[in-house]
Design a protein around this motif. Structure first.
Motif, PDB file in Angstrom:
ATOM      1  N   VAL A  46      48.692 -24.237   9.481  1.00  0.00           N
ATOM      2  CA  VAL A  46      50.013 -23.080   9.652  1.00  0.00           C
ATOM      3  C   VAL A  46      50.607 -23.244  10.774  1.00  0.00           C
ATOM      4  O   VAL A  46      49.807 -23.324  12.146  1.00  0.00           O
ATOM      5  N   ASP A  47      51.861 -23.644  10.646  1.00  0.00           N
ATOM      6  CA  ASP A  47      52.832 -23.814  11.946  1.00  0.00           C
ATOM      7  C   ASP A  47      53.508 -22.544  12.179  1.00  0.00           C
ATOM      8  O   ASP A  47      54.750 -22.209  11.723  1.00  0.00           O
ATOM      9  N   LEU A  48      52.927 -21.877  12.873  1.00  0.00           N
ATOM     10  CA  LEU A  48      53.400 -20.668  13.691  1.00  0.00           C
ATOM     11  C   LEU A  48      54.739 -20.819  14.506  1.00  0.00           C
ATOM     12  O   LEU A  48      55.863 -20.081  14.405  1.00  0.00           O
ATOM     13  N   ALA A  49      54.669 -21.778  15.250  1.00  0.00           N
ATOM     14  CA  ALA A  49      55.944 -22.233  16.019  1.00  0.00           C
ATOM     15  C   ALA A  49      57.188 -22.226  15.271  1.00  0.00           C
ATOM     16  O   ALA A  49      58.165 -21.929  15.702  1.00  0.00           O
ATOM     17  N   ALA A  50      57.225 -22.925  14.031  1.00  0.00           N
ATOM     18  CA  ALA A  50      58.254 -23.154  13.055  1.00  0.00           C
ATOM     19  C   ALA A  50      58.927 -21.535  12.974  1.00  0.00           C
ATOM     20  O   ALA A  50      60.046 -21.528  12.843  1.00  0.00           O
ATOM     21  N   ASP A  59      59.646 -12.510  17.086  1.00  0.00           N
ATOM     22  CA  ASP A  59      58.758 -11.236  16.826  1.00  0.00           C
ATOM     23  C   ASP A  59      57.416 -11.601  16.058  1.00  0.00           C
ATOM     24  O   ASP A  59      56.634 -11.004  15.578  1.00  0.00           O
ATOM     25  N   VAL A  60      57.826 -13.049  15.505  1.00  0.00           N
ATOM     26  CA  VAL A  60      56.342 -13.311  14.487  1.00  0.00           C
ATOM     27  C   VAL A  60      55.251 -13.278  15.460  1.00  0.00           C
ATOM     28  O   VAL A  60      55.146 -14.160  16.510  1.00  0.00           O
ATOM     29  N   ARG A  61      54.091 -12.737  15.086  1.00  0.00           N
ATOM     30  CA  ARG A  61      52.936 -12.737  15.820  1.00  0.00           C
ATOM     31  C   ARG A  61      51.772 -13.560  15.336  1.00  0.00           C
ATOM     32  O   ARG A  61      50.912 -13.918  15.769  1.00  0.00           O
ATOM     33  N   GLY A  62      51.903 -13.926  13.905  1.00  0.00           N
ATOM     34  CA  GLY A  62      50.945 -14.668  13.243  1.00  0.00           C
ATOM     35  C   GLY A  62      50.951 -14.764  11.714  1.00  0.00           C
ATOM     36  O   GLY A  62      52.562 -14.560  11.319  1.00  0.00           O
ATOM     37  N   TRP A  63      50.178 -14.965  11.083  1.00  0.00           N
ATOM     38  CA  TRP A  63      50.436 -14.871   9.576  1.00  0.00           C
ATOM     39  C   TRP A  63      49.058 -14.150   9.074  1.00  0.00           C
ATOM     40  O   TRP A  63      48.041 -14.278   9.488  1.00  0.00           O
ATOM     41  N   ILE A  64      49.408 -13.466   7.959  1.00  0.00           N
ATOM     42  CA  ILE A  64      48.277 -12.676   7.454  1.00  0.00           C
ATOM     43  C   ILE A  64      48.267 -13.063   5.955  1.00  0.00           C
ATOM     44  O   ILE A  64      49.194 -13.096   5.132  1.00  0.00           O
ATOM     45  N   CYS A  65      46.837 -13.036   5.315  1.00  0.00           N
ATOM     46  CA  CYS A  65      46.704 -13.322   4.007  1.00  0.00           C
ATOM     47  C   CYS A  65      45.371 -12.938   3.645  1.00  0.00           C
ATOM     48  O   CYS A  65      44.237 -12.721   4.228  1.00  0.00           O
ATOM     49  N   ILE A  66      45.316 -12.680   2.312  1.00  0.00           N
ATOM     50  CA  ILE A  66      43.869 -12.424   1.821  1.00  0.00           C
ATOM     51  C   ILE A  66      44.016 -13.454   0.691  1.00  0.00           C
ATOM     52  O   ILE A  66      44.767 -13.600  -0.247  1.00  0.00           O
ATOM     53  N   PRO A  67      43.051 -14.649   0.561  1.00  0.00           N
ATOM     54  CA  PRO A  67      43.058 -15.609  -0.283  1.00  0.00           C
ATOM     55  C   PRO A  67      42.848 -15.046  -1.670  1.00  0.00           C
ATOM     56  O   PRO A  67      42.233 -14.040  -2.093  1.00  0.00           O
ATOM     57  N   PRO A 116      54.307 -13.514   6.869  1.00  0.00           N
ATOM     58  CA  PRO A 116      54.399 -13.540   8.408  1.00  0.00           C
ATOM     59  C   PRO A 116      54.038 -12.135   8.982  1.00  0.00           C
ATOM     60  O   PRO A 116      54.067 -11.192   8.068  1.00  0.00           O
ATOM     61  N   LEU A 117      53.323 -12.001  10.087  1.00  0.00           N
ATOM     62  CA  LEU A 117      52.994 -11.003  10.688  1.00  0.00           C
ATOM     63  C   LEU A 117      53.846 -10.475  11.950  1.00  0.00           C
ATOM     64  O   LEU A 117      53.995 -11.485  12.914  1.00  0.00           O
ATOM     65  N   MET A 118      54.688  -9.473  11.708  1.00  0.00           N
ATOM     66  CA  MET A 118      55.720  -9.293  12.729  1.00  0.00           C
ATOM     67  C   MET A 118      55.266  -8.308  13.725  1.00  0.00           C
ATOM     68  O   MET A 118      54.265  -7.469  13.510  1.00  0.00           O
ATOM     69  N   GLN A 119      55.898  -7.998  15.010  1.00  0.00           N
ATOM     70  CA  GLN A 119      55.741  -6.848  15.769  1.00  0.00           C
ATOM     71  C   GLN A 119      57.217  -6.713  16.536  1.00  0.00           C
ATOM     72  O   GLN A 119      57.665  -7.483  17.062  1.00  0.00           O
ATOM     73  N   GLY A 120      57.395  -5.345  16.324  1.00  0.00           N
ATOM     74  CA  GLY A 120      58.873  -4.957  16.820  1.00  0.00           C
ATOM     75  C   GLY A 120      58.684  -4.098  18.209  1.00  0.00           C
ATOM     76  O   GLY A 120      57.761  -3.937  18.453  1.00  0.00           O
ATOM     77  N   THR A 121      59.691  -3.477  18.551  1.00  0.00           N
ATOM     78  CA  THR A 121      59.617  -2.476  19.676  1.00  0.00           C
ATOM     79  C   THR A 121      59.462  -1.167  19.243  1.00  0.00           C
ATOM     80  O   THR A 121      59.360  -0.290  20.278  1.00  0.00           O
ATOM     81  N   ILE A 148      55.659  -7.242   6.869  1.00  0.00           N
ATOM     82  CA  ILE A 148      53.967  -6.670   7.441  1.00  0.00           C
ATOM     83  C   ILE A 148      54.243  -6.800   8.862  1.00  0.00           C
ATOM     84  O   ILE A 148      54.532  -7.808   9.451  1.00  0.00           O
ATOM     85  N   PHE A 149      53.757  -5.730   9.501  1.00  0.00           N
ATOM     86  CA  PHE A 149      53.902  -5.774  10.947  1.00  0.00           C
ATOM     87  C   PHE A 149      52.692  -4.980  11.840  1.00  0.00           C
ATOM     88  O   PHE A 149      52.038  -3.700  11.353  1.00  0.00           O
ATOM     89  N   LEU A 150      52.390  -5.532  12.906  1.00  0.00           N
ATOM     90  CA  LEU A 150      51.542  -4.728  13.854  1.00  0.00           C
ATOM     91  C   LEU A 150      52.040  -3.579  14.521  1.00  0.00           C
ATOM     92  O   LEU A 150      53.608  -3.318  14.716  1.00  0.00           O
ATOM     93  N   ASP A 151      51.349  -2.515  14.835  1.00  0.00           N
ATOM     94  CA  ASP A 151      52.030  -1.306  15.466  1.00  0.00           C
ATOM     95  C   ASP A 151      52.607  -1.904  16.863  1.00  0.00           C
ATOM     96  O   ASP A 151      51.912  -2.633  17.373  1.00  0.00           O
ATOM     97  N   TYR A 152      53.580  -1.290  17.186  1.00  0.00           N
ATOM     98  CA  TYR A 152      54.315  -1.912  18.421  1.00  0.00           C
ATOM     99  C   TYR A 152      53.392  -1.623  19.668  1.00  0.00           C
ATOM    100  O   TYR A 152      53.869  -2.465  20.469  1.00  0.00           O
ATOM    101  N   ARG A 153      52.572  -0.825  19.698  1.00  0.00           N
ATOM    102  CA  ARG A 153      51.657  -0.641  20.995  1.00  0.00           C
ATOM    103  C   ARG A 153      50.606  -1.701  20.765  1.00  0.00           C
ATOM    104  O   ARG A 153      50.006  -1.773  21.950  1.00  0.00           O
ATOM    105  N   ALA A 154      50.407  -2.280  19.885  1.00  0.00           N
ATOM    106  CA  ALA A 154      49.042  -3.367  19.606  1.00  0.00           C
ATOM    107  C   ALA A 154      49.224  -4.314  20.517  1.00  0.00           C
ATOM    108  O   ALA A 154      50.355  -4.957  20.849  1.00  0.00           O
ATOM    109  N   SER A 155      48.146  -5.135  20.988  1.00  0.00           N
ATOM    110  CA  SER A 155      48.116  -6.323  21.615  1.00  0.00           C
ATOM    111  C   SER A 155      48.516  -7.680  20.858  1.00  0.00           C
ATOM    112  O   SER A 155      47.876  -7.543  19.787  1.00  0.00           O
ATOM    113  N   ALA A 156      49.355  -8.347  21.106  1.00  0.00           N
ATOM    114  CA  ALA A 156      49.728  -9.368  20.210  1.00  0.00           C
ATOM    115  C   ALA A 156      48.772 -10.222  19.865  1.00  0.00           C
ATOM    116  O   ALA A 156      49.006 -11.056  19.089  1.00  0.00           O
ATOM    117  N   ASP A 157      47.698 -10.452  20.912  1.00  0.00           N
ATOM    118  CA  ASP A 157      46.600 -11.353  20.541  1.00  0.00           C
ATOM    119  C   ASP A 157      45.520 -10.930  19.942  1.00  0.00           C
ATOM    120  O   ASP A 157      44.517 -11.598  19.764  1.00  0.00           O
TER     121      ASP A 157
END
Length: 270
Positions: free
Chosen positions: A84-88, A95-103, A110-115, A135-144
């Protein structure tokens, strides 16, 4: 006089019907536009359309002898998702932090994170205003994803898009067919095995973020296992990274359906 009341009632009912139809058409348009946005994301990132589901992980309960280790078999989903090409996606929106899926489900986004935890409730990954949100991370979560505990939010859409399918985890058969959540992030593909799923409210321990000590973490995990609507047999250690998928319910505006999963495996993207 009676005739006038009947005429007025007909006008009111006609107006209600028109408004109702307009709402339905608007929602259908939102669904269609949202689906187009996310189809574009999948094409841009090269996300596979079909992914095999992993077999359930079984962990011994505290005090029991550990189960024999099964023969190590490569996870085909990990290898496919590594491409998967996250850079694209990040070129479109950083704000894209990754991709989330359940096969083998519709959950692949895409997995987002705002302010804050508001913006992506009504904006897609491209920043287009739309009620399907993202779909987004809690804004206080570590992006890694290195936090012990990471909250991930999404709407429960009536067409089962976004987190609309995760309420099915109240059925053990659904968990058996879809036991893991995958997240593709900057440092690789991570597999999280689902260990608990239940309905709770927004004031419960699920939404605590101050789980700093080993004792706090162990107590939290034990509580989550007690609450679970199904018995998965998966008992995570207190040193494993945990994610929680959180979505709304039909029962109460302050209630949420949550699915908790523990980090099981990862691989570097090459």
């Amino acid at each position: 006089m009676k005739g006038k009341w009947i005429k007025a009632l007909k006008i009111v009912l006609a107006a209600i019907l028109v408004v109702g139809l307009a709402v339905v058409l608007y929602r259908q348009m939102e669904y269609a536009n949202g689906a187009a946005d996310y189809d574009e994301a999948a094409a841009l990132a090269g996300v596979p359309k079909s992914l095999p589901s992993a077999a359930p992980a079984v962990t011994a309960a505290p005090g029991e002898s550990p189960a024999p280790e099964p023969a190590e078999e490569p996870d085909p989903a990990l290898a496919l998702l590594a491409q998967v090409d996250l850079a694209a996606l990040q070129e479109v929106n950083n704000d894209v932090r990754g991709w989330i899926c359940i096969p083998d489900t519709e959950l692949s986004y895409p997995l987002m994170q705002g302010t804050d935890n508001q913006y992506y409730l009504n904006h897609t990954w491209q920043g287009n205003r739309n009620g399907v949100g993202a779909i987004f991370l809690d804004y206080r979560a570590s992006a890694d994803f290195t936090d012990f505990y990471t909250l991930i939010y999404g709407h429960r859409m009536n067409n089962t898009s976004m987190f609309g399918s995760i309420a099915q985890y109240k059925n053990v058969e659904y968990w058996q067919a879809h036991p893991s959540v995958y997240i593709i992030c900057e440092d690789g593909v991570k597999r999280y095995d689902i260990f608990s799923t239940f309905e709770t409210d927004v004031y419960s321990d699920v939404y605590r973020r101050s789980l700093r000590t080993a004792e706090d973490r162990e107590a939290f995990l034990a509580w989550c296992l007690e609450q679970s609507a199904i018995d998965t047999g998966v008992v995570p250690a207190a040193d494993r990274n945990i994610i929680t998928l959180s979505t709304c319910t039909n029962s109460n505006r302050d209630h949420r359906w949550v699915v908790l999963a523990a980090l099981a495996d990862s691989m570097e993207i090459t």
